[in-house]
Design an enzyme around this catalytic site. Structure first.
Site, PDB file in Angstrom:
ATOM      1  N   SER A 606       0.834  -1.182   0.000  1.00 44.64           N
ATOM      2  CA  SER A 606       0.000   0.000   0.000  1.00 44.64           C
ATOM      3  C   SER A 606       0.885   1.253   0.000  1.00 44.64           C
ATOM      4  O   SER A 606       1.631   1.465  -0.956  1.00 44.64           O
ATOM      5  CB  SER A 606      -0.967  -0.023   1.186  1.00 44.64           C
ATOM      6  OG  SER A 606      -1.998   0.920   1.025  1.00 44.64           O
ATOM      7  N   ASP A 681      -8.936  -4.748  -6.214  1.00 46.61           N
ATOM      8  CA  ASP A 681      -8.534  -3.796  -5.179  1.00 46.61           C
ATOM      9  C   ASP A 681      -9.375  -2.522  -5.290  1.00 46.61           C
ATOM     10  O   ASP A 681      -9.249  -1.771  -6.254  1.00 46.61           O
ATOM     11  CB  ASP A 681      -7.050  -3.462  -5.338  1.00 46.61           C
ATOM     12  CG  ASP A 681      -6.504  -2.665  -4.173  1.00 46.61           C
ATOM     13  OD1 ASP A 681      -7.294  -2.037  -3.443  1.00 46.61           O
ATOM     14  OD2 ASP A 681      -5.271  -2.662  -3.988  1.00 46.61           O
ATOM     15  N   HIS A 713      -7.647  -5.321  -1.521  1.00 47.50           N
ATOM     16  CA  HIS A 713      -6.357  -4.653  -1.276  1.00 47.50           C
ATOM     17  C   HIS A 713      -5.373  -5.568  -0.555  1.00 47.50           C
ATOM     18  O   HIS A 713      -4.165  -5.466  -0.756  1.00 47.50           O
ATOM     19  CB  HIS A 713      -6.593  -3.383  -0.463  1.00 47.50           C
ATOM     20  CG  HIS A 713      -5.391  -2.505  -0.353  1.00 47.50           C
ATOM     21  ND1 HIS A 713      -4.637  -2.110  -1.446  1.00 47.50           N
ATOM     22  CD2 HIS A 713      -4.791  -1.936   0.729  1.00 47.50           C
ATOM     23  CE1 HIS A 713      -3.646  -1.336  -1.044  1.00 47.50           C
ATOM     24  NE2 HIS A 713      -3.713  -1.218   0.257  1.00 47.50           N
TER      25      HIS A 713
END
Length: 736
Positions: A606, A681, A713
């Site tokens: 991320s 995602d 995600h």
């Protein structure tokens, strides 16, 4: 470099444990970990985590929950006595022609003064009086999505069978439809603003349970991102159904583009009316952290402009929706971030406590209900990490803070009258999470230290006495574990202390040189280094240390719990300060004779994926291998709420967005880089990594790419084990 003495003590204690382990090794070989042991999706992971006690409060009584029994816990001695068994509960349910329950793990005791347990079984919720052995209330929830149940009125807020419109069901089982225009564009009763500003839900019952506050989000003006659901290999379409993948569009407001509009409704169970707060035009505004007055007559909201630099606390009449007053206003040249609703004193409903970073650190402030500041309750160069509640008898606020040390979390009572803080936890060390009994007279404290996996104590808040209730054994006993170290280095500004964790290779020999992996996150509202077990080390780090790697983790400026200036140092230029600080960590690593500076790797997910690619392309001659998961590539493709807080809009900060973008750095890639993403995602949409790959094709650079079909995600279940095996193999193939 500076290492604190108490941190050294922890390391020495661990070293002593390691010494004992080495003696044991002469008698019996120590075992090796697999990813099935260490990864949370692994088949043996549940056996490798510290044992726990699952508990809930029944007023001021502590109840331990187990699969087939509930126990009352003596708060002075920790001794347990049986309260309920699954067998007798099912006997009482069947007698009243109710379905059986499969477990007591999810039992709760919603009434402090009544012997009533709330049971969830299948699609039913039941209140069972375990003294009279009679069912007092039951409700069927089949085919509906219950959002929130209220213990006072026994009413439920739920989404109907159509999946969009909001209903309430009263205690007598009668239901009322509150909305008719619910759709993919008009969303009711859900968390809004993409879960920013403290939102985790979209329904809020009043204290008396007679009014339901709910969110309405109009996202018709927001562009949908075209995610796709593909059939699984073993799926078989129904007759006449296409085998083609189906659209799964996600409403995604990108920075600088139109954002959704939120309004706040209130339904009154007593008169059946539904009104909306008269907040004015919701365009480019945020309404956050709703709170009820104790008498349920007034609602309070924090209202924030789109620039997120002007915040106001406003009160509204809960019957008419009319605005009453603006009670407080806070502005800042960068941003203001309201994350917590106000909380009224339980012994004085004319005063409330508010959290704010107005002095540079998150602290508590006492106001009267007219909005006049009475006093600041806490102050200092440390942060209040959580307000747990109140002790009503001695009129104190119970908080978690890092006052004792920047990487600790300890529990304190704060006297509202004089501001005196009293440490409540057992030893003043480690990382503590607490839950208060109903009156606040008792506190259950779950904590760990760098050398202790889990302890649980029961604290008498008034007497400030902590009774050890449970101590978990080391679940890794008999395994060959690495040495976990912690210390500080200076940030790139030359003055700020940054905390690091270092996981040494198993069998560490200081005369050898080791391949080293920098694990990074680096973004807001997160940290990696803390005074919990193994200094907060992720199990994958232990797995890699077992394979002969050294792991290094540093919390750079921009991360949480160090104050406003520390976090806001990255404002309008995400990725610049963070990289500079991480490179100071690299300088430190290069100063160590046992680090092989020719074999440095980096990995993150991320924001950490963004940092991984940023580090590899900003310093291409430093990092040989990297694995970037779910990486942000260009902040103009990230969501409005988060992206604009830290970067402003692409229209007002074009230079910052251009400098933070990784696209123009694609040509710099030299090392081996693997990019991994979930195909579905909805957080960092696949456009990020796919566009970066396209740019690499144009530039002639060669990243590797792997995708998890159907995954969001983060990888779920056993796919997470597959993911970490893939990450590990990549470093084995190209760094080791």
């Amino acid at each position: 470099m500076r290492i604190n003495s108490w941190l050294i003590a922890g390391v020495l204690a661990m070293a002593s444990m390691m010494g004992l382990s080495e003696q044991a090794q002469a008698q019996e070989p120590l075992k090796r970990f697999s990813l099935e042991d260490l990864n949370y999706g692994g088949n043996n992971y549940h056996n490798m985590t510290a044992k726990n006690r699952f508990t809930t409060w029944w007023g001021d009584e502590l109840v331990r929950l187990d699969l087939d029994k509930c126990y009352l816990v003596d708060k002075k001695t920790g001794k347990e006595t049986q309260l309920l068994t699954l067998e007798e509960v099912n006997e009482w349910l069947v007698k009243d022609k109710e379905k059986r329950v499969q477990s007591l793990y999810y039992a709760s005791f919603p009434y402090a003064d009544k012997p009533i347990v709330l049971l969830q079984h299948g699609s039913r919720s039941t209140l069972l009086n375990f003294k009279t052995q009679q069912i007092e209330w039951s409700s069927e929830t089949k085919n509906i999505n219950v959002l929130e149940w209220n213990a006072m009125s026994k009413a439920s807020a739920y989404i109907g069978k159509d999946g969009h419109n909001l209903f309430v069901r009263k205690a007598d089982g009668s239901s009322k439809q509150l909305t008719t225009d619910g759709s993919a564009d008009i969303v009711y009763g859900q968390s809004v603003h993409r879960d920013e500003f403290g939102y985790t839900k979209g329904t809020f019952w009043s204290p008396d349970g007679q009014k339901l506050l709910f969110t309405r989000m109009d996202q018709s003006m927001v562009t949908s991102f075209p995610l796709v659901n593909i059939p699984t290999p073993d799926s078989k379409p129904r007759e006449g159904q296409s085998r083609i993948a189906t659209p799964a569009p996600e409403k995604y407001p990108m920075a600088g583009e139109p954002m959704h509009k939120v309004t706040i409704g209130i339904h009154n169970l007593q008169n059946g009316n539904t009104i909306y707060l008269k907040t004015g035009d919701p365009t480019d505004r945020y309404f956050t952290n709703p709170a009820w007055s104790p008498d349920a007559k007034t609602v309070y909201l924090f209202e924030l402009n789109r620039d997120q630099n002007d915040c106001r606390l406003v009160s509204y009449d809960a019957e008419t929706g009319e605005k009453i007053a603006e009670l407080y206003r806070e502005s800042h040249e960068k941003y203001v971030e309201p994350l917590h609703p106000i909380v009224f004193l339980p012994w004085d409903d004319s005063k409330f406590v508010m959290q704010s970073q107005r002095d540079g650190y998150n602290h508590l402030y006492l106001f009267n209900k007219k909005g006049n500041l009475i006093k600041q309750l806490t102050r200092g160069q440390w942060v209040v990490m959580e307000l747990l509640g109140f002790n009503q008898k001695d009129k104190s606020v119970i908080i978690a803070s890092n006052e004792r040390h920047a990487i600790q979390r300890n529990l304190f009572s704060v006297n509202v009258k004089n501001g005196k803080r009293t440490l409540l936890d057992e030893n003043g060390k480690g990382y503590h999470r607490g839950s208060l009994s109903t009156s606040g007279a008792y506190l259950l404290d779950r904590y760990s230290t760098p050398t202790e996996p889990r302890n649980i104590t029961i604290v008498d808040v008034k007497g400030k006495k902590a009774k050890r209730y449970f101590t978990a054994e080391n679940p890794w006993k008999g395994y060959n574990i690495p040495d976990y170290r912690c210390g500080t280095i200076k940030a790139a500004d030359g003055t700020t202390d940054l905390y690091y964790r270092m996981v040494m290779p198993i069998g560490f020999d200081p005369s050898k040189k080791y391949p080293t992996i920098v694990y990074v996150y680096g973004g807001p509202h997160a940290h990696n280094v803390e005074a919990s077990w193994h200094y907060g080390s992720r199990s994958w780090e232990t797995y890699m240390a077992q394979k002969g790697y050294l792991l290094f983790i540093l919390d750079n400026r921009g991360s949480e719990n160090r104050g406003r200036d520390f976090e806001q140092a990255t404002f309008r230029h995400l990725g610049d300060i963070e990289v500079q600080d991480q490179m100071k960590g690299v300088d430190f690593l290069k100063s160590l004779p046992y680090v092989d500076s020719q074999r440095l790797g980096v990995h993150g997910w991320s924001f950490g994926g963004f940092m991984t690619i940023n580090l590899m392309t900003t310093h291409p001659d430093v990092f040989k291998v990297g694995v970037a998961g779910g990486p942000v590539i260009d902040w103009k493709w990230y969501e409005v709420m988060y992206g604009e807080r830290y970067m402003d809009t692409p229209q007002t900060n074009p230079e910052g967005y251009a400098q933070s973008s990784l696209l123009h750095k694609a040509k710099n890639l030299k090392g081996r880089l693997q990019i991994i993403t979930g195909l579905n995602d909805p957080v960092v949409v696949p456009q990020h990594c796919l566009t970066f790959i396209e740019q690499c094709i144009l530039e002639g650079t060669q990243p590797d790419f792997f995708v998890y079909p159907g995954e969001p995600h983060n990888m779920r279940g056993h796919q997470s084990t597959h993911l970490h095996e893939r990450i590990s193999r990549y470093f084995d193939d190209f760094l080791k």
